[in-house]
Design a protein around this motif. Structure first.
Motif, PDB file in Angstrom:
ATOM      1  N   VAL A 368       0.816  -1.213   0.000  1.00  8.60           N
ATOM      2  CA  VAL A 368       0.000   0.000   0.000  1.00  8.60           C
ATOM      3  C   VAL A 368       0.853   1.268   0.000  1.00  8.60           C
ATOM      4  O   VAL A 368       0.525   2.248  -0.668  1.00  8.60           O
ATOM      5  CB  VAL A 368      -0.956  -0.008   1.220  1.00  8.60           C
ATOM      6  N   CYS A 369       1.949   1.242   0.737  1.00  4.21           N
ATOM      7  CA  CYS A 369       2.736   2.462   0.908  1.00  4.21           C
ATOM      8  C   CYS A 369       3.878   2.611  -0.082  1.00  4.21           C
ATOM      9  O   CYS A 369       4.395   3.715  -0.255  1.00  4.21           O
ATOM     10  CB  CYS A 369       3.286   2.529   2.334  1.00  4.21           C
ATOM     11  N   ALA A 370       4.290   1.518  -0.722  1.00  2.20           N
ATOM     12  CA  ALA A 370       5.417   1.623  -1.656  1.00  2.20           C
ATOM     13  C   ALA A 370       5.204   0.870  -2.956  1.00  2.20           C
ATOM     14  O   ALA A 370       5.978   1.043  -3.895  1.00  2.20           O
ATOM     15  CB  ALA A 370       6.693   1.129  -0.977  1.00  2.20           C
ATOM     16  N   GLY A 371       4.189   0.017  -3.016  1.00  3.00           N
ATOM     17  CA  GLY A 371       3.946  -0.735  -4.247  1.00  3.00           C
ATOM     18  C   GLY A 371       5.027  -1.757  -4.540  1.00  3.00           C
ATOM     19  O   GLY A 371       5.337  -2.029  -5.703  1.00  3.00           O
ATOM     20  N   VAL A 372       5.612  -2.336  -3.494  1.00  5.14           N
ATOM     21  CA  VAL A 372       6.689  -3.297  -3.687  1.00  5.14           C
ATOM     22  C   VAL A 372       6.580  -4.400  -2.645  1.00  5.14           C
ATOM     23  O   VAL A 372       6.050  -4.188  -1.544  1.00  5.14           O
ATOM     24  CB  VAL A 372       8.074  -2.603  -3.572  1.00  5.14           C
ATOM     25  N   THR A 373       7.031  -5.586  -2.980  1.00  5.51           N
ATOM     26  CA  THR A 373       7.112  -6.675  -2.014  1.00  5.51           C
ATOM     27  C   THR A 373       8.239  -7.591  -2.448  1.00  5.51           C
ATOM     28  O   THR A 373       8.598  -7.635  -3.627  1.00  5.51           O
ATOM     29  CB  THR A 373       5.789  -7.458  -1.913  1.00  5.51           C
ATOM     30  N   PRO A 418      -1.106   1.310 -11.053  1.00  2.00           N
ATOM     31  CA  PRO A 418       0.253   0.841 -11.351  1.00  2.00           C
ATOM     32  C   PRO A 418       0.481  -0.576 -10.850  1.00  2.00           C
ATOM     33  O   PRO A 418      -0.161  -1.028  -9.903  1.00  2.00           O
ATOM     34  CB  PRO A 418       1.138   1.848 -10.610  1.00  2.00           C
ATOM     35  N   ALA A 419       1.404  -1.268 -11.502  1.00  2.00           N
ATOM     36  CA  ALA A 419       1.714  -2.649 -11.123  1.00  2.00           C
ATOM     37  C   ALA A 419       2.561  -2.674  -9.853  1.00  2.00           C
ATOM     38  O   ALA A 419       3.278  -1.726  -9.537  1.00  2.00           O
ATOM     39  CB  ALA A 419       2.446  -3.353 -12.261  1.00  2.00           C
ATOM     40  N   ILE A 420       2.457  -3.781  -9.130  1.00  3.63           N
ATOM     41  CA  ILE A 420       3.279  -3.996  -7.939  1.00  3.63           C
ATOM     42  C   ILE A 420       4.631  -4.561  -8.379  1.00  3.63           C
ATOM     43  O   ILE A 420       4.707  -5.461  -9.220  1.00  3.63           O
ATOM     44  CB  ILE A 420       2.599  -4.976  -6.970  1.00  3.63           C
ATOM     45  N   ARG A 421       5.691  -4.028  -7.802  1.00  3.55           N
ATOM     46  CA  ARG A 421       7.044  -4.523  -8.096  1.00  3.55           C
ATOM     47  C   ARG A 421       7.366  -5.682  -7.152  1.00  3.55           C
ATOM     48  O   ARG A 421       7.413  -5.504  -5.944  1.00  3.55           O
ATOM     49  CB  ARG A 421       8.067  -3.400  -7.938  1.00  3.55           C
ATOM     50  N   GLU A 422       7.575  -6.835  -7.714  1.00  4.25           N
ATOM     51  CA  GLU A 422       7.880  -8.038  -6.933  1.00  4.25           C
ATOM     52  C   GLU A 422       9.351  -8.431  -7.108  1.00  4.25           C
ATOM     53  O   GLU A 422       9.817  -8.644  -8.232  1.00  4.25           O
ATOM     54  CB  GLU A 422       6.997  -9.213  -7.356  1.00  4.25           C
ATOM     55  N   TRP A 423      10.052  -8.541  -5.977  1.00  6.35           N
ATOM     56  CA  TRP A 423      11.412  -9.064  -5.955  1.00  6.35           C
ATOM     57  C   TRP A 423      11.363 -10.420  -5.252  1.00  6.35           C
ATOM     58  O   TRP A 423      11.592 -10.510  -4.050  1.00  6.35           O
ATOM     59  CB  TRP A 423      12.352  -8.118  -5.217  1.00  6.35           C
ATOM     60  N   PHE A 424      11.047 -11.462  -5.997  1.00  9.79           N
ATOM     61  CA  PHE A 424      10.943 -12.797  -5.418  1.00  9.79           C
ATOM     62  C   PHE A 424      12.099 -13.651  -5.925  1.00  9.79           C
ATOM     63  O   PHE A 424      12.358 -13.727  -7.124  1.00  9.79           O
ATOM     64  CB  PHE A 424       9.609 -13.450  -5.776  1.00  9.79           C
ATOM     65  N   VAL A 425      12.783 -14.293  -4.986  1.00 11.59           N
ATOM     66  CA  VAL A 425      13.955 -15.093  -5.319  1.00 11.59           C
ATOM     67  C   VAL A 425      13.529 -16.517  -5.632  1.00 11.59           C
ATOM     68  O   VAL A 425      12.839 -17.152  -4.841  1.00 11.59           O
ATOM     69  CB  VAL A 425      14.960 -15.093  -4.154  1.00 11.59           C
ATOM     70  N   PHE A 426      13.927 -17.014  -6.799  1.00 11.04           N
ATOM     71  CA  PHE A 426      13.774 -18.427  -7.106  1.00 11.04           C
ATOM     72  C   PHE A 426      14.755 -18.793  -8.203  1.00 11.04           C
ATOM     73  O   PHE A 426      15.242 -17.921  -8.931  1.00 11.04           O
ATOM     74  CB  PHE A 426      12.331 -18.778  -7.504  1.00 11.04           C
TER      75      PHE A 426
END
Length: 723
Positions: A368-373, A418-426
């Motif tokens: 909600v506050c940064a659009g990132v996870t 806007p799209a959510i920026r996802e930094w997911f490691v795999f």
């Protein structure tokens, strides 16, 4: 990371600055000094130790098993005992956990994640080669440990904070502002901050409560610098803000001068000599009258970009209320508003922040506050092509979590969102850039409510709506019939396993039986009983399935927070529904064709509950066109291991692990994730996911449009093993 080489320099070349201390004695002295002072607040009188929770995880998790998904009940007991030692010594603990990854530190975060991926790959190679857990040299924390530990500590009555900016900064700020007796962690940045004494958790001896304190005053006396020059020294050596590469040319100049002026250089190791050389350079710069405190010396002859990043690095060490380094920016100010905050009310924003800081929520604040996870490394086998990475398995539910948070607050249109920026490691994800993920509306069987109503209103209708929203995210609305009938933790487990089955088409009836039986049996087992479980061998596939489940619990937690908390957070904790060794033993039993009665420990109440859960899961899957095949896949027992004495596991026939590729009905291994490279980005079936699709079409997405992951054939449902 801290300051490159500084702590090892102190240990090897400046031992007088590494002081062994007794924390009980420190606490007594601190309490006495506080009572003699002018302040009388509870924080200053009570000896408070500020704990860097992330730095402690490896020391807290001392359980024998770590690859199977975590021995969570035992871990909780370890945490309780650890806390009790300090409490009995009259020391109050305050815990901090990382809540954000600041963008300036993203490159370092990515670098570490890639390194750990290599370690995970070696770990799986060892398991497949030897059938057992590797030694501590390949130790990896169980997936989700950092997510659930704050909740565990809160359940013990401890004060826990989740940070909204750089964790080291918030820890040092809190310790300084509250007059804490010390900071317990493992990061040399705490030597640089002008805050409480830095105490090593790696050197901690919990029985005697002794550890090593790194004394910044003695360090400065040794290297000939005032403490005010430590921030510049740290940045020139390299830290999380200023990379080693950016200031390499300055260190080269310092080393050349050092060798010229020291015909017989200090006997320190090369990195120790670098610390001495840079210290002498900094000292010479600040002895010049034209230099002003707090500024980057002009005589360094840095380019404008390098000067800017160096100033930013120095500023990162300035704590609230400190004087002497005013460089034009208030680092203590909260982050500026993002575009995503326009989609929710001010009340929602406030609640998100409060829940986040108090470690009561998960995921929603950053969205909600940064659009990132982001999500760190998970124990996943890059060579096992039949199991999807958890990041992709849970992507559809994350999209609906985003939709619930952002689309209930405005007109429901996703056009301008806007799209959510996802930094997911795999495995296979190069992490060069984030995945841009669009929110997806949640299908609710009612008029679209507002997020404020869902979070703040009361009454039975709202409570029912919250549960509906939560279950809809996982496409398990039918499970609302069991709410109040079975324990909330079992309802959560059933919801999660059902979702996994719908998304992962390669799961078999045996896999489901392993998941459900361990969730049911766990309730009756003590930590001691769980520790006594002996596994004849390890299955790399079961290791990955265990981590997949635990990562799923964190998604349940995020969905629960977004839905207004229809379930208590405690019900979603892994120690209530998962134990790695127990799951692994049930996996081996299920795949060896053990009778269902034995799978449930010959306990009639467990058997009855297990069958109830399995019937409900099968019913939901049938309606979605997902028919579970029976595909027993019994591994071969290694000669050097002993028979399982607690679960009665008996190895069946079949191929050895490394020779089972062509086994009929078995689980195949194809090209690994890294070989497929960026093909992971061909994910249109996820990114274009539409709720309007018929149920049968939307169940269980396959990964990779080029056909490497195909939907499982439509099998007829055979009798479950032993029934």
């Amino acid at each position: 990371m801290g300051v490159k080489g500084l702590q090892s320099f102190m240990e090897r070349c400046c031992p007088q600055a590494c002081v062994t201390v007794n924390l009980r004695e420190m606490a007594r002295r601190h309490a006495a000094n506080s009572q003699q002072g002018f302040t009388t607040t509870a924080d200053t009188i009570s000896p408070t130790l500020v704990v860097d929770g992330m730095a402690c995880l490896r020391h807290w998790y001392s359980c024998r098993d770590w690859v199977c998904g975590g021995q969570w009940k035992e871990y909780i007991d370890v945490l309780k005992s650890w806390v009790e030692v300090f409490t009995s010594a009259g020391i109050r603990l305050v815990f901090f956990f990382d809540g954000v990854v600041e963008e300036q530190k993203r490159p370092e975060w990515v670098k570490r994640r890639r390194r750990v991926n290599g370690e995970v790959s070696k770990m799986f190679g060892y398991i497949k080669e030897h059938g057992e857990q590797p030694g501590r040299e390949l130790f990896c924390l169980p997936s989700g440990l950092a997510t659930f530990t704050p909740f565990a500590l809160r359940s013990m009555g401890q004060q826990v904070f989740c940070t909204v900016r750089e964790a080291d900064y918030e820890i040092a700020s809190y310790a300084r502002q509250h007059g804490s007796m010390g900071i317990l962690g493992q990061d040399s940045d705490f030597i640089i901050y002008d805050s409480a004494p830095y105490l090593s958790v790696a050197k901690l001896r919990i029985n005697s409560l002794t550890t090593v304190m790194y004394d910044r005053q003695r360090l400065c006396q040794t290297i000939g610098l005032p403490v005010t020059q430590l921030p510049l020294l740290a940045c020139l050596l390299g830290n999380d803000v200023v990379s080693e590469e950016q200031m390499q040319h300055i260190r080269n100049i310092a080393m050349a001068t050092y060798r010229k002026n020291q015909p017989a250089p200090h006997s320190a190791a090369p990195q120790g000599q670098v610390v001495l050389a840079v210290s002498q350079l900094v000292s010479s710069l600040w002895n010049r009258e034209e230099e002003e405190p707090g500024l980057v010396p002009q005589s360094l002859n840095l380019s404008a970009p390098d000067t800017e990043v160096l100033q930013k690095g120095i500023r990162s060490y300035v704590l609230p209320g400190q004087k002497g380094l005013e460089l034009g920016e208030d680092i203590s100010a909260p982050p500026s508003a993002s575009a995503f905050e326009t989609y929710v009310s001010s009340e929602i924003l406030k609640a998100c922040r409060e829940k986040h800081i108090a470690a009561e929520g998960f995921m929603v604040y950053n969205v909600v506050c940064a659009g990132v996870t982001e999500c760190s490394n998970t124990l996943e086998d890059e060579e096992d092509a039949e199991l999807l990475p958890q990041a992709l398995v849970y992507k559809p539910c994350r999209q609906q979590i985003y939709g619930l948070l952002l689309l209930l607050g405005h007109d429901g249109s996703t056009v301008d969102l806007p799209a959510i920026r996802e930094w997911f490691v795999f495995p296979g994800n190069p992490l060069r850039e984030p995945d841009m993920v669009q929110p997806v509306p949640v299908s609710l069987p009612c008029d679209r409510p507002s997020l404020d109503l869902l979070w703040f209103s009361t009454g039975p209708e709202v409570s029912a709506l919250r549960l509906t929203a939560f279950l809809s995210i996982f496409e398990c609305l039918k499970l609302s019939e069991l709410h109040g009938v079975i324990d909330d933790s079992l309802l959560a487990a059933l919801c999660l396993v059902t979702y996994i089955v719908l998304q992962v088409q390669t799961l078999s009836q045996e896999d489901v039986d392993a998941y459900l039986s361990q969730a049911v049996c766990l309730r009756l087992k003590s930590p001691e009983e769980l520790q006594q479980i002996e596994l004849p061998l390890l299955s790399s596939r079961a290791v990955q399935l265990g981590s997949l489940y635990v990562r799923g619990l964190s998604h349940l937690l995020g969905a629960n927070t977004a839905s207004g908390c229809p379930l208590p957070s405690a019900a979603l904790m892994p120690w209530h529904s998962f134990d790695g060794r127990l799951f692994h033993s049930k996996y081996l039993l299920a795949h060896s064709g053990t009778e269902t009665t034995k799978l449930l420990d010959s306990d009639q109440s467990c058997l009855s509950l297990f069958l109830q859960l399995r019937v409900k899961l099968t019913e939901i899957c049938r309606k979605r066109g997902r028919i579970l095949p029976s595909r027993p896949n019994a591994p071969q027992q290694r000669p050097k291991t002993t028979r399982h004495r607690h679960t009665g596991w008996s190895p069946g026939g079949g191929e050895a692990w490394r020779g089972r590729r062509d086994e009929a009905g078995g689980h195949r291994h194809e090209r690994g994730w890294r070989e497929r490279g960026d093909e992971r980005r061909n994910q249109s079936e996820y990114e274009n996911r539409k709720q309007s699709q018929p149920p049968k079409q939307s169940s269980g997405r396959s990964y990779n449009n080029r056909g490497r992951y195909q939907l499982a054939p439509s099998w007829s449902l055979p009798p479950a093993p032993g029934t």
